[in-house]
Design an enzyme around this catalytic site. Structure first.
Site, PDB file in Angstrom:
ATOM      1  N   SER A   1       0.842  -1.198   0.000  1.00 46.79           N
ATOM      2  CA  SER A   1       0.000   0.000   0.000  1.00 46.79           C
ATOM      3  C   SER A   1       0.878   1.250   0.000  1.00 46.79           C
ATOM      4  O   SER A   1       1.597   1.523   0.962  1.00 46.79           O
ATOM      5  CB  SER A   1      -0.916   0.007   1.219  1.00 46.79           C
TER       6      SER A   1
ATOM      7  N   HIS B   1      -1.111  -1.060  -4.327  1.00 44.10           N
ATOM      8  CA  HIS B   1      -2.427  -0.642  -3.832  1.00 44.10           C
ATOM      9  C   HIS B   1      -2.404   0.860  -3.552  1.00 44.10           C
ATOM     10  O   HIS B   1      -1.535   1.350  -2.845  1.00 44.10           O
ATOM     11  CB  HIS B   1      -2.715  -1.440  -2.556  1.00 44.10           C
TER      12      HIS B   1
ATOM     13  N   ASP C   1      -4.658   3.995  -2.121  1.00 43.37           N
ATOM     14  CA  ASP C   1      -5.831   4.355  -1.313  1.00 43.37           C
ATOM     15  C   ASP C   1      -6.213   5.802  -1.545  1.00 43.37           C
ATOM     16  O   ASP C   1      -5.542   6.713  -1.057  1.00 43.37           O
ATOM     17  CB  ASP C   1      -5.501   4.188   0.171  1.00 43.37           C
TER      18      ASP C   1
ATOM     19  N   MET D   1      -8.584   8.822  -0.678  1.00 44.97           N
ATOM     20  CA  MET D   1      -9.472   9.234   0.427  1.00 44.97           C
ATOM     21  C   MET D   1      -9.850  10.696   0.262  1.00 44.97           C
ATOM     22  O   MET D   1      -8.999  11.528  -0.066  1.00 44.97           O
ATOM     23  CB  MET D   1      -8.756   9.073   1.761  1.00 44.97           C
TER      24      MET D   1
ATOM     25  N   HIS E   1      -8.134   1.757  -4.644  1.00 39.32           N
ATOM     26  CA  HIS E   1      -9.176   1.571  -3.622  1.00 39.32           C
ATOM     27  C   HIS E   1      -9.780   2.944  -3.339  1.00 39.32           C
ATOM     28  O   HIS E   1      -9.132   3.793  -2.738  1.00 39.32           O
ATOM     29  CB  HIS E   1      -8.513   0.960  -2.373  1.00 39.32           C
TER      30      HIS E   1
ATOM     31  N   MET F   1     -11.878   5.231  -1.368  1.00 41.43           N
ATOM     32  CA  MET F   1     -12.584   5.459  -0.097  1.00 41.43           C
ATOM     33  C   MET F   1     -13.165   6.856  -0.158  1.00 41.43           C
ATOM     34  O   MET F   1     -12.727   7.772   0.545  1.00 41.43           O
ATOM     35  CB  MET F   1     -11.599   5.300   1.057  1.00 41.43           C
TER      36      MET F   1
ATOM     37  N   MET G   1     -12.287  -5.100   4.576  1.00 42.12           N
ATOM     38  CA  MET G   1     -11.436  -4.225   5.392  1.00 42.12           C
ATOM     39  C   MET G   1     -11.176  -4.896   6.736  1.00 42.12           C
ATOM     40  O   MET G   1     -12.111  -5.343   7.407  1.00 42.12           O
ATOM     41  CB  MET G   1     -12.117  -2.866   5.643  1.00 42.12           C
TER      42      MET G   1
ATOM     43  N   ASP H   1      -7.308  -5.906   3.811  1.00 42.88           N
ATOM     44  CA  ASP H   1      -6.633  -4.610   3.794  1.00 42.88           C
ATOM     45  C   ASP H   1      -6.666  -4.001   5.188  1.00 42.88           C
ATOM     46  O   ASP H   1      -7.731  -3.658   5.695  1.00 42.88           O
ATOM     47  CB  ASP H   1      -7.379  -3.711   2.786  1.00 42.88           C
TER      48      ASP H   1
HETATM   49  C1  DX5 Z   1      -6.573   1.858   5.266  1.00 45.35           C
HETATM   50  C2  DX5 Z   1      -6.115   1.568   3.856  1.00 45.35           C
HETATM   51  C3  DX5 Z   1      -5.027   0.556   3.802  1.00 45.35           C
HETATM   52  C4  DX5 Z   1      -3.757   0.964   4.471  1.00 45.35           C
HETATM   53  C5  DX5 Z   1      -3.171  -0.291   5.051  1.00 45.35           C
HETATM   54  O1  DX5 Z   1      -7.684   2.691   5.209  1.00 45.35           O
HETATM   55  O2  DX5 Z   1      -7.184   1.086   3.071  1.00 45.35           O
HETATM   56  O3  DX5 Z   1      -4.747   0.168   2.453  1.00 45.35           O
HETATM   57  O4  DX5 Z   1      -2.831   1.578   3.634  1.00 45.35           O
HETATM   58  O5  DX5 Z   1      -2.073   0.062   5.810  1.00 45.35           O
HETATM   59  P1  DX5 Z   1      -1.405  -0.890   6.881  1.00 45.35           P
HETATM   60  O6  DX5 Z   1      -0.927  -2.096   6.163  1.00 45.35           O
HETATM   61  O7  DX5 Z   1      -0.319  -0.044   7.437  1.00 45.35           O
HETATM   62  O8  DX5 Z   1      -2.480  -1.226   7.883  1.00 45.35           O
HETATM   63 ZN    ZN Z   2      -6.844   0.166   0.872  1.00 44.54          ZN
END
Ligand code: DX5
Ligand code: ZN
Length: 218
Positions: A11, A36, A38, A40, A69, A71, A139, A177
């Site tokens: 990630s 990956h 993320d 947000m 991903h 969010m 999640m 994740d």
């Molecule tokens: C959290 C994200 C994850 C995050 C995971 O909201 O969706 O992808 O980057 O990070 P770690 O592996 O540090 O929990």
């Molecule tokens: Zn994620």
């Protein structure tokens, strides 16, 4: 039970954004299967990470497929901005959109589509869409931040996803994740996960290749 080889998706949220290209090359060289990303928006989750321009910058150097991903609220409105730089686009079932329509549009645009479930969302919420997805993301932390502890209580949901896949003869990947490291990856795989997102445990490791191997289990 598993229909796919186990893969690891580091990630990018956990990398040093100031050295993005170097970090991505490092992850590729260390054996990342996917990367990956993320996205947000500060509404769907209480954090703002990055948007399409950042994903484009990452895609410019990445060799591994880009796993986006979202969010965010209104994923149906924003997903087209990620299409050209993504292999997969995952949207949340809770994000207030016509889920079946968004999934179909992502596929029509040429990407694989994923559906994500927050910890409080039951597996049943995904059931109407199982035959329309390439990936189900369970999640294992509350979405929004990296570095949180793994929620083992999500494992029945992973198992339910694996059982339904077998019963229905489907092929979607099951992605976990949040809080994934060597031990929690093994627990997740034992329950049926095949796609492991790992941020902190991989980017924070002294030897990334070794960390990825440990998460993958070989
Ligand atoms: C959290 C994200 C994850 C995050 C995971 O909201 O969706 O992808 O980057 O990070 P770690 O592996 O540090 O929990
Ligand atoms: Zn994620």
């Amino acid at each position: 039970m598993s229909v796919h080889p186990v893969i690891v998706a580091p990630s990018v949220l956990a990398c040093d954004f100031g050295r993005l290209h170097e970090e991505i090359r490092r992850a590729d060289a260390a054996g990342a299967d996917w990367l990956h990303l993320d996205v947000m928006d500060g509404h769907f989750v209480d954090n703002i990470s990055f948007g399409p321009a950042f994903v484009e910058a990452a895609a410019k150097v990445a060799k591994a497929p880009i796993d986006v991903h979202l969010m965010i609220d209104h994923p149906d409105h924003y997903f087209p901005r990620f299409i050209k730089n993504a292999s997969n686009i995952t949207v949340h079932v809770e994000a207030g959109h016509d889920v079946a329509k968004t999934l179909a549009q992502i596929r029509e645009a040429g990407c694989a589509c994923g559906l994500a479930l927050r910890p409080a969302t039951p597996f049943e919420s995904a059931v109407p869409f199982l035959d329309q997805i390439d990936l189900l993301l369970v999640m294992t932390v509350e979405p929004g931040f990296g570095g949180q502890p793994f929620m083992q209580e999500m494992m029945p949901k992973v198992k339910a996803a694996a059982d339904a896949r077998q019963q229905l003869g489907l092929k979607y990947r099951i992605e976990v994740d949040g809080g994934i490291g060597e031990k929690t990856a093994a627990i997740s795989v034992a329950h049926g996960a095949d796609t492991l997102v790992a941020g902190t445990s991989v980017f924070g490791a002294p030897d990334m290749a070794d960390a990825i191997r440990k998460v993958r289990g070989h």
